[in-house]
Design a protein around this motif. Structure first.
Motif: not given
Length: 388
Positions: A66-79
């Motif tokens: 039931d858990v849906v998750q999306k994530k994106i790095q937008y700052d810092g090393d490797g963004a």
């Protein structure tokens, strides 16, 4: 030398304190006395391990589905997005971040910011605040020793003071598309925190007004403008932004006046973080309240908003970010996260992994005991081991 003799009274007293000759009083009731044999221990470990692994499977497949998750790095090393990265604080760099819903996301969909390598649990950081000030007390500089090392900014005393309050996460995150979805920034803090732990400074007052305040925006208004709104002399003008920014206290474009005691002595929260905190909301701002509840680890996420409608599978969610919070100075990273929750929370990965690790370790231990029993068998009660 006279000898002590036992008196009749002492004899009767001793007899009366002696427990009766019943089985209960003499502790002769049959008791369960398990014999902890090798077979019992191995079976117990094996059963407990299998049950733990079953719980892990249930958490991962049944509840976790039931858990849906999306994530994106937008700052810092490797963004993932170089367009968002900043090197200085309060840069106000604007960029867009898009997250695609891989599956249908049931309402509410929560929007988080996530920080890495930021130690809110450091002792000096965690104790740098003044609770009475957060509850509205107008403290002088000499009364703010608990806020060390951050009590002043230049000649002005910080209200609120301390490292926690004055390192507030101040990126501005706005959901731009789809246009039919709305992200709310209210009801994101604990209700008890909102009601009990944060109050505007003593003597704070505000009111909407029909008078023109364009000539005294965030500076002292004429006394008649303050008087017409029944606000203390020395008030300042403000044009409402409306919505969650002003906690729905006034409509966008509406004129208002507000008053804080000690404008010349204090630097208030709305002046330190104008992009996040409205002057008529101040320390009761929910982003601030969420930030003040400290994280226990250096890698954490905090709630920023909630999308109140269902998000269909494949929907692209585009967020506009005004990047102000500098993570380059401490080699940190910033992420934007959207997620749904289950009855056990939003992130079950650590939970089911903990159960699985415990279960596997227990079964391995049971197997090791079995191997030991097979290779080097020792019968229970074998007296030969007592012979030297």
């Amino acid at each position: 030398m006279a000898m002590a003799t036992e008196t009749p009274s002492s004899t009767s007293s001793s007899s009366s304190s002696k427990p009766g000759d019943e089985r209960w009083r003499q502790q002769k009731i049959p008791a369960f006395r398990p014999l902890i044999t090798s077979e019992v221990v191995r079976t117990t470990f094996f059963v407990v391990g299998v049950v733990a692994m079953a719980v892990a499977w249930i958490l991962k497949s049944a509840v976790g589905a039931d858990v849906v998750q999306k994530k994106i790095q937008y700052d810092g090393d490797g963004a993932d997005l170089d367009a968002c990265k900043i090197k200085t604080a309060n840069a106000r760099k604007v960029c867009n971040v898009t997250l695609t819903a891989g599956r249908r996301m049931r309402a509410p969909v929560y929007v988080y910011y996530e920080l890495e390598n930021f130690y809110q649990n450091h002792q000096r950081y965690a104790t740098s605040l003044n609770a009475e000030q957060l509850l509205g007390s107008n403290k002088k500089k000499g009364e703010l020793s608990s806020c060390s090392p951050l009590k002043k900014n230049g000649s002005k005393v910080l209200s609120p003071c301390g490292l926690i309050a004055n390192s507030l996460f101040n990126d501005v995150i706005t959901l731009k598309t789809p246009a039919d979805l709305t992200m709310r920034e209210s009801k994101i803090a604990w209700r008890t925190d909102r009601k009990e732990k944060f109050k505007q400074p003593h003597r704070f007052d505000w009111s909407t007004t029909d008078r023109d305040v364009s000539g005294c925006l965030d500076k002292t208004c004429p006394a008649d403008i303050c008087a017409s709104a029944s606000v203390h002399t020395g008030c300042r003008g403000y044009v409402c932004v409306g919505g969650d920014y002003d906690d729905h206290k006034c409509d966008a474009g509406q004129n208002a006046v507000f008053y804080y005691r000690g404008f010349d002595y204090y630097q208030f929260l709305y002046q330190t973080f104008p992009d996040i905190v409205s002057p008529i909301v101040g320390v009761e701002n929910e982003h601030f309240i969420v930030w003040m509840r400290l994280a226990g680890l250096e890698h954490f996420r905090k709630l920023y908003g909630r999308i109140t409608d269902e998000v269909s599978e494949g929907t692209d969610l585009t967020f506009e970010i005004v990047n102000n919070f500098n993570v380059d100075s401490f080699d940190g990273k910033k992420y934007l996260v959207i997620a749904t929750t289950s009855t056990l929370g939003a992130n079950l990965t650590a939970l089911w992994q903990a159960w699985l690790g415990f279960g596997v370790a227990t079964v391995v231990f049971a197997a090791a005991l079995t191997l030991k029993r097979t290779v080097s068998k020792r019968d229970l009660g074998d007296t030969s081991y007592l012979v030297s």
